[in-house]
Design an enzyme around this catalytic site. Structure first.
Site, PDB file in Angstrom:
ATOM      1  N   LYS A  22     -14.440  14.437 -13.748  1.00 14.87           N
ATOM      2  CA  LYS A  22     -14.650  15.833 -14.171  1.00 14.87           C
ATOM      3  C   LYS A  22     -13.341  16.471 -14.632  1.00 14.87           C
ATOM      4  O   LYS A  22     -13.280  17.075 -15.704  1.00 14.87           O
ATOM      5  CB  LYS A  22     -15.239  16.629 -13.013  1.00 14.87           C
ATOM      6  CG  LYS A  22     -15.155  18.125 -13.185  1.00 14.87           C
ATOM      7  CD  LYS A  22     -15.568  18.832 -11.913  1.00 14.87           C
ATOM      8  CE  LYS A  22     -15.206  20.291 -11.907  1.00 14.87           C
ATOM      9  NZ  LYS A  22     -13.791  20.574 -11.690  1.00 14.87           N
ATOM     10  N   ASN A  23     -12.289  16.339 -13.823  1.00 13.55           N
ATOM     11  CA  ASN A  23     -11.066  17.070 -14.155  1.00 13.55           C
ATOM     12  C   ASN A  23     -10.335  16.475 -15.357  1.00 13.55           C
ATOM     13  O   ASN A  23      -9.534  17.170 -15.989  1.00 13.55           O
ATOM     14  CB  ASN A  23     -10.149  17.166 -12.930  1.00 13.55           C
ATOM     15  CG  ASN A  23     -10.690  18.160 -11.911  1.00 13.55           C
ATOM     16  OD1 ASN A  23     -11.605  18.938 -12.224  1.00 13.55           O
ATOM     17  ND2 ASN A  23     -10.158  18.140 -10.703  1.00 13.55           N
ATOM     18  N   ARG A  93     -13.449  27.632 -14.943  1.00 12.18           N
ATOM     19  CA  ARG A  93     -12.021  27.666 -14.641  1.00 12.18           C
ATOM     20  C   ARG A  93     -11.189  26.990 -15.736  1.00 12.18           C
ATOM     21  O   ARG A  93     -10.169  27.492 -16.190  1.00 12.18           O
ATOM     22  CB  ARG A  93     -11.787  26.960 -13.304  1.00 12.18           C
ATOM     23  CG  ARG A  93     -10.343  26.870 -12.878  1.00 12.18           C
ATOM     24  CD  ARG A  93      -9.847  28.167 -12.333  1.00 12.18           C
ATOM     25  NE  ARG A  93      -8.420  28.165 -12.127  1.00 12.18           N
ATOM     26  CZ  ARG A  93      -7.707  29.268 -11.963  1.00 12.18           C
ATOM     27  NH1 ARG A  93      -8.286  30.444 -11.990  1.00 12.18           N
ATOM     28  NH2 ARG A  93      -6.414  29.201 -11.765  1.00 12.18           N
ATOM     29  N   CYS A 117     -13.171  28.810  -8.314  1.00 12.33           N
ATOM     30  CA  CYS A 117     -13.674  28.770  -6.950  1.00 12.33           C
ATOM     31  C   CYS A 117     -12.790  29.685  -6.123  1.00 12.33           C
ATOM     32  O   CYS A 117     -11.577  29.718  -6.313  1.00 12.33           O
ATOM     33  CB  CYS A 117     -13.587  27.360  -6.385  1.00 12.33           C
ATOM     34  SG  CYS A 117     -14.879  26.305  -6.982  1.00 12.33           S
ATOM     35  N   ARG A 122      -5.484  32.665  -7.535  1.00 10.77           N
ATOM     36  CA  ARG A 122      -5.246  31.518  -8.418  1.00 10.77           C
ATOM     37  C   ARG A 122      -4.466  31.987  -9.642  1.00 10.77           C
ATOM     38  O   ARG A 122      -5.023  32.190 -10.723  1.00 10.77           O
ATOM     39  CB  ARG A 122      -6.582  30.871  -8.807  1.00 10.77           C
ATOM     40  CG  ARG A 122      -7.331  30.342  -7.595  1.00 10.77           C
ATOM     41  CD  ARG A 122      -8.543  29.535  -7.969  1.00 10.77           C
ATOM     42  NE  ARG A 122      -8.176  28.243  -8.524  1.00 10.77           N
ATOM     43  CZ  ARG A 122      -9.062  27.290  -8.802  1.00 10.77           C
ATOM     44  NH1 ARG A 122     -10.329  27.491  -8.565  1.00 10.77           N
ATOM     45  NH2 ARG A 122      -8.663  26.148  -9.321  1.00 10.77           N
ATOM     46  N   PRO A 123      -3.152  32.164  -9.487  1.00  9.58           N
ATOM     47  CA  PRO A 123      -2.347  32.678 -10.598  1.00  9.58           C
ATOM     48  C   PRO A 123      -2.206  31.644 -11.714  1.00  9.58           C
ATOM     49  O   PRO A 123      -2.370  30.442 -11.485  1.00  9.58           O
ATOM     50  CB  PRO A 123      -0.990  32.955  -9.945  1.00  9.58           C
ATOM     51  CG  PRO A 123      -0.938  32.090  -8.739  1.00  9.58           C
ATOM     52  CD  PRO A 123      -2.340  31.834  -8.298  1.00  9.58           C
ATOM     53  N   ILE A 124      -1.895  32.140 -12.924  1.00  6.40           N
ATOM     54  CA  ILE A 124      -1.607  31.207 -14.027  1.00  6.40           C
ATOM     55  C   ILE A 124      -0.217  31.500 -14.612  1.00  6.40           C
ATOM     56  O   ILE A 124       0.042  31.252 -15.779  1.00  6.40           O
ATOM     57  CB  ILE A 124      -2.705  31.217 -15.121  1.00  6.40           C
ATOM     58  CG1 ILE A 124      -2.900  32.626 -15.706  1.00  6.40           C
ATOM     59  CG2 ILE A 124      -4.016  30.671 -14.607  1.00  6.40           C
ATOM     60  CD1 ILE A 124      -3.678  32.589 -17.035  1.00  6.40           C
ATOM     61  N   GLN A 126       2.576  30.027 -14.244  1.00  8.56           N
ATOM     62  CA  GLN A 126       3.326  28.859 -14.746  1.00  8.56           C
ATOM     63  C   GLN A 126       2.807  28.403 -16.119  1.00  8.56           C
ATOM     64  O   GLN A 126       3.577  27.905 -16.941  1.00  8.56           O
ATOM     65  CB  GLN A 126       3.267  27.693 -13.742  1.00  8.56           C
ATOM     66  CG  GLN A 126       3.900  28.011 -12.397  1.00  8.56           C
ATOM     67  CD  GLN A 126       5.356  28.446 -12.527  1.00  8.56           C
ATOM     68  OE1 GLN A 126       6.189  27.745 -13.105  1.00  8.56           O
ATOM     69  NE2 GLN A 126       5.665  29.619 -12.010  1.00  8.56           N
ATOM     70  N   ASP A 307      -9.031  18.619  -2.903  1.00  9.20           N
ATOM     71  CA  ASP A 307     -10.456  18.613  -3.262  1.00  9.20           C
ATOM     72  C   ASP A 307     -11.280  17.678  -2.380  1.00  9.20           C
ATOM     73  O   ASP A 307     -12.499  17.583  -2.543  1.00  9.20           O
ATOM     74  CB  ASP A 307     -10.621  18.238  -4.748  1.00  9.20           C
ATOM     75  CG  ASP A 307     -10.213  19.379  -5.665  1.00  9.20           C
ATOM     76  OD1 ASP A 307      -9.924  20.484  -5.154  1.00  9.20           O
ATOM     77  OD2 ASP A 307     -10.173  19.173  -6.895  1.00  9.20           O
ATOM     78  N   ARG A 399     -22.195  21.406 -10.611  1.00  6.89           N
ATOM     79  CA  ARG A 399     -21.159  21.590 -11.627  1.00  6.89           C
ATOM     80  C   ARG A 399     -20.163  20.438 -11.605  1.00  6.89           C
ATOM     81  O   ARG A 399     -19.390  20.274 -12.547  1.00  6.89           O
ATOM     82  CB  ARG A 399     -20.422  22.899 -11.384  1.00  6.89           C
ATOM     83  CG  ARG A 399     -21.203  24.092 -11.892  1.00  6.89           C
ATOM     84  CD  ARG A 399     -20.656  25.371 -11.332  1.00  6.89           C
ATOM     85  NE  ARG A 399     -21.087  26.491 -12.118  1.00  6.89           N
ATOM     86  CZ  ARG A 399     -20.831  27.765 -11.805  1.00  6.89           C
ATOM     87  NH1 ARG A 399     -20.145  28.040 -10.721  1.00  6.89           N
ATOM     88  NH2 ARG A 399     -21.253  28.728 -12.562  1.00  6.89           N
TER      89      ARG A 399
HETATM   90  C1  UD1 Z   1      -6.723  21.771 -10.279  1.00  9.22           C
HETATM   91  C2  UD1 Z   1      -8.138  21.254 -10.036  1.00  9.22           C
HETATM   92  C3  UD1 Z   1      -8.642  21.729  -8.663  1.00  9.22           C
HETATM   93  C4  UD1 Z   1      -7.652  21.285  -7.574  1.00  9.22           C
HETATM   94  C5  UD1 Z   1      -6.221  21.698  -7.917  1.00  9.22           C
HETATM   95  C6  UD1 Z   1      -5.185  21.120  -6.968  1.00  9.22           C
HETATM   96  C7  UD1 Z   1      -8.994  21.163 -12.301  1.00  9.22           C
HETATM   97  C8  UD1 Z   1      -9.933  21.733 -13.307  1.00  9.22           C
HETATM   98  N1  UD1 Z   1      -8.984  21.755 -11.094  1.00  9.22           N
HETATM   99  O1  UD1 Z   1      -6.784  23.198 -10.227  1.00  9.22           O
HETATM  100  O2  UD1 Z   1      -9.924  21.153  -8.444  1.00  9.22           O
HETATM  101  O3  UD1 Z   1      -8.021  21.876  -6.347  1.00  9.22           O
HETATM  102  O4  UD1 Z   1      -5.861  21.250  -9.244  1.00  9.22           O
HETATM  103  O5  UD1 Z   1      -5.248  19.727  -6.959  1.00  9.22           O
HETATM  104  O6  UD1 Z   1      -8.293  20.195 -12.549  1.00  9.22           O
HETATM  105  N2  UD1 Z   1      -0.185  27.950  -8.973  1.00  9.22           N
HETATM  106  C9  UD1 Z   1       0.696  28.973  -9.215  1.00  9.22           C
HETATM  107  N3  UD1 Z   1       0.891  29.341 -10.541  1.00  9.22           N
HETATM  108  C10 UD1 Z   1       0.251  28.743 -11.576  1.00  9.22           C
HETATM  109  C11 UD1 Z   1      -0.647  27.696 -11.296  1.00  9.22           C
HETATM  110  C12 UD1 Z   1      -0.837  27.324  -9.981  1.00  9.22           C
HETATM  111  O7  UD1 Z   1       1.283  29.547  -8.309  1.00  9.22           O
HETATM  112  O8  UD1 Z   1       0.488  29.132 -12.726  1.00  9.22           O
HETATM  113  C13 UD1 Z   1      -0.427  27.523  -7.579  1.00  9.22           C
HETATM  114  C14 UD1 Z   1      -1.880  27.699  -7.128  1.00  9.22           C
HETATM  115  O9  UD1 Z   1      -2.102  29.008  -6.628  1.00  9.22           O
HETATM  116  C15 UD1 Z   1      -2.009  26.630  -6.069  1.00  9.22           C
HETATM  117  C16 UD1 Z   1      -1.096  25.507  -6.580  1.00  9.22           C
HETATM  118  O10 UD1 Z   1      -0.209  26.115  -7.511  1.00  9.22           O
HETATM  119  O11 UD1 Z   1      -1.519  27.098  -4.836  1.00  9.22           O
HETATM  120  C17 UD1 Z   1      -1.809  24.374  -7.262  1.00  9.22           C
HETATM  121  O12 UD1 Z   1      -2.623  24.872  -8.315  1.00  9.22           O
HETATM  122  P1  UD1 Z   1      -2.988  23.978  -9.589  1.00  9.22           P
HETATM  123  O13 UD1 Z   1      -2.486  22.585  -9.363  1.00  9.22           O
HETATM  124  O14 UD1 Z   1      -2.534  24.688 -10.800  1.00  9.22           O
HETATM  125  O15 UD1 Z   1      -4.570  23.991  -9.546  1.00  9.22           O
HETATM  126  P2  UD1 Z   1      -5.586  24.054 -10.770  1.00  9.22           P
HETATM  127  O16 UD1 Z   1      -4.985  23.380 -11.955  1.00  9.22           O
HETATM  128  O17 UD1 Z   1      -6.093  25.445 -10.928  1.00  9.22           O
END
Ligand code: UD1
Length: 435
Positions: A22-23, A93, A117, A122-124, A126, A307, A399
């Protein structure tokens, strides 16, 4: 909305085939927008997340044709930005990968903020930091993200991620593929689907090195050409079936897997006295003895995957002794514990730690799937519980798991999906987001 009804206590036997990851799929479908030709994607999982992303590409003008249920031809030669995609992008997501692919393809992007979820903030930041370093101006407001590259094309840059992020690594990698010059991303995530995305892009003409290590180096190319690519198998789906066998007992051959990707899960199950035998592309999981307690800490790959945290917790609920689970990735990923407690589990949560006191057996009860993997944990718990478990909100599970009911029934589980018309509240849930 469907419910699952499980009569627990039956050991699982037989063979189950794992679907495509999926990912990886949710990264590779947006990345297909960069390809100047027809791109054939094989081993796609049949799940709603991939269907939604393909629909988004169609709404942008792509031609999407299914060769069979798991193979699709995507032709993005005539795509363009469109606001018709917003209701779908809000509901998934992984739509944040469209920022990278639109910027790479058009030099500008317009999409919504992603949902997700609900396991904490869940910040973006980065992702945004990476796009800005590549030369994009970004504005966020009223739920929309708009981005534009100076002179219409991104340029290569040095980017150090402050946090190991799967999503940011993937997004920046997609954006930098067609950028002008060389990009170096340090402190990146190393998950198998990151390597899969790099392999996909390289097979279409990109120049990406280092995926699977801490540093990824990308030399921007002028264009990508069409081609065929087969996705890797889903590490988490495989891990979920491994935990199901550990919980119920029995013996199951899990096929179409990459055993190396499962080592972090196999190691923990072995500590719990489950036998795992590895072949080239399969693992055999066998549980004959009582389960032993163990401690689990989730971490970025190659650590134990976050996960898989709810599913391993469901197994540890009836292991002998006390286990400690520490969540090392998300702030709030123990919401499902209340559901397991309804089944007689003895778990105490304090911050990012859960202490699990093994009980003799779980007892079937009505429970809900609070998110995708929490829902999978309810299935694992229901399969080994005494009596009947009813799981609500299984839309979250569907999903991410292709035909989970059919696959488990083939292994001897007594599980059925019962359909009931949606209430208005349930219709809203259908539009909510997923990890
Ligand atoms: C992806 C997976 C999700 C999994 C996660 C961690 C997909 C679609 N989803 O989610 O199932 O649980 O990896 O293995 O692939 N963070 C920041 N800033 C950012 C981005 C992330 O602080 O810009 C933090 C998050 O809050 C979290 C950590 O980094 O604590 C890891 O997040 P991230 O690896 O980015 O998860 P996703 O890519 O959203």
């Amino acid at each position: 909305m469907d419910k699952y009804v499980i009569k627990g206590g039956k050991p699982l036997y037989g063979e189950v085939e794992i679907s495509g990851a999926k990912n990886a799929a949710v990264a590779i479908i947006p990345a297909a927008m960069l390809v100047d030709g027809v791109c054939r994607i094989e081993n796609l999982p049949e799940i709603s997340d991939t269907e939604k992303l393909l629909r988004i590409l169609e709404l942008m003008g792509a031609r999407v044709s299914y060769v069979n249920a798991t193979t699709v031809d995507v032709d993005c030669r005539s795509v363009g930005l469109s606001n018709k995609i917003y209701s779908l992008t809000r509901s998934i997501r992984a739509s944040y990968y469209l920022i990278g692919s639109m910027l790479g393809r058009f030099g500008k992007a317009s999409t919504t903020m992603p949902g997700g979820c609900n396991f904490g903030v869940r910040p973006i930041d980065q992702h945004i930091k990476g796009m800005r370093a590549l030369g994009a101006t970004i504005s966020i407001g009223r739920g929309l993200i708009k981005a534009e590259a100076e002179d219409g094309r991104l340029h290569g840059a040095y980017i150090y991620l402050d946090k190991v992020s799967v999503g940011a690594t993937i997004n920046i990698m997609i954006a930098a593929t067609l950028a002008n010059g060389r990009t170096v991303i340090e402190n990146v995530a190393r998950e198998p689907h990151i390597v899969d995305l790099a392999n996909f892009l390289n097979s279409m003409g990109a120049d990406i090195r280092g995926a699977g290590t801490d540093t990824i180096k990308i030399r921007g190319v002028e264009r990508l050409h069409g081609g065929s690519y087969s996705l890797i198998p889903d590490q988490i789906e495989a891990g979920t079936y491994m935990t199901a066998v550990a919980a119920t007992g029995g013996e199951v051959k899990i096929t179409n897997v990459i055993p190396r990707h499962l080592e972090c899960i196999s190691a923990k199950l072995r500590e719990m006295s489950v036998s795992i035998t590895e072949g080239d592309d399969y693992v055999v999981v066998k549980r004959e003895r009582p389960l032993l307690c163990t401690n689990v800490k989730t971490q970025p790959y190659p650590g134990f995957p976050t996960d898989m945290q709810p599913q391993i917790c469901a197994v540890l609920c009836h292991a002998t002794g006390t286990s400690i689970i520490t969540e090392g990735v998300w702030d709030n990923r123990f919401k499902y514990v209340n559901e397991l407690k309804k089944m007689g589990a003895e778990i105490t949560v304090s911050g990012k730690t859960a202490i699990v006191e093994g009980v003799k057996t779980l007892i079937g009860a009505p429970v809900a799937a609070c998110d995708l993997r929490a829902g999978a944990a309810m299935v694992v718990a229901g399969l080994c519980a005494e009596g009947v478990t009813t799981i609500e909100d299984v839309i979250y599970i569907e999903r991410g798991y292709q035909n989970i009911v059919g696959k488990l029934r083939a292994l001897g589980a007594d599980i059925v999906a019962v359909s009931e018309p949606d209430t208005p509240e349930e219709q809203d849930k259908r539009m909510e987001s997923v990890c």
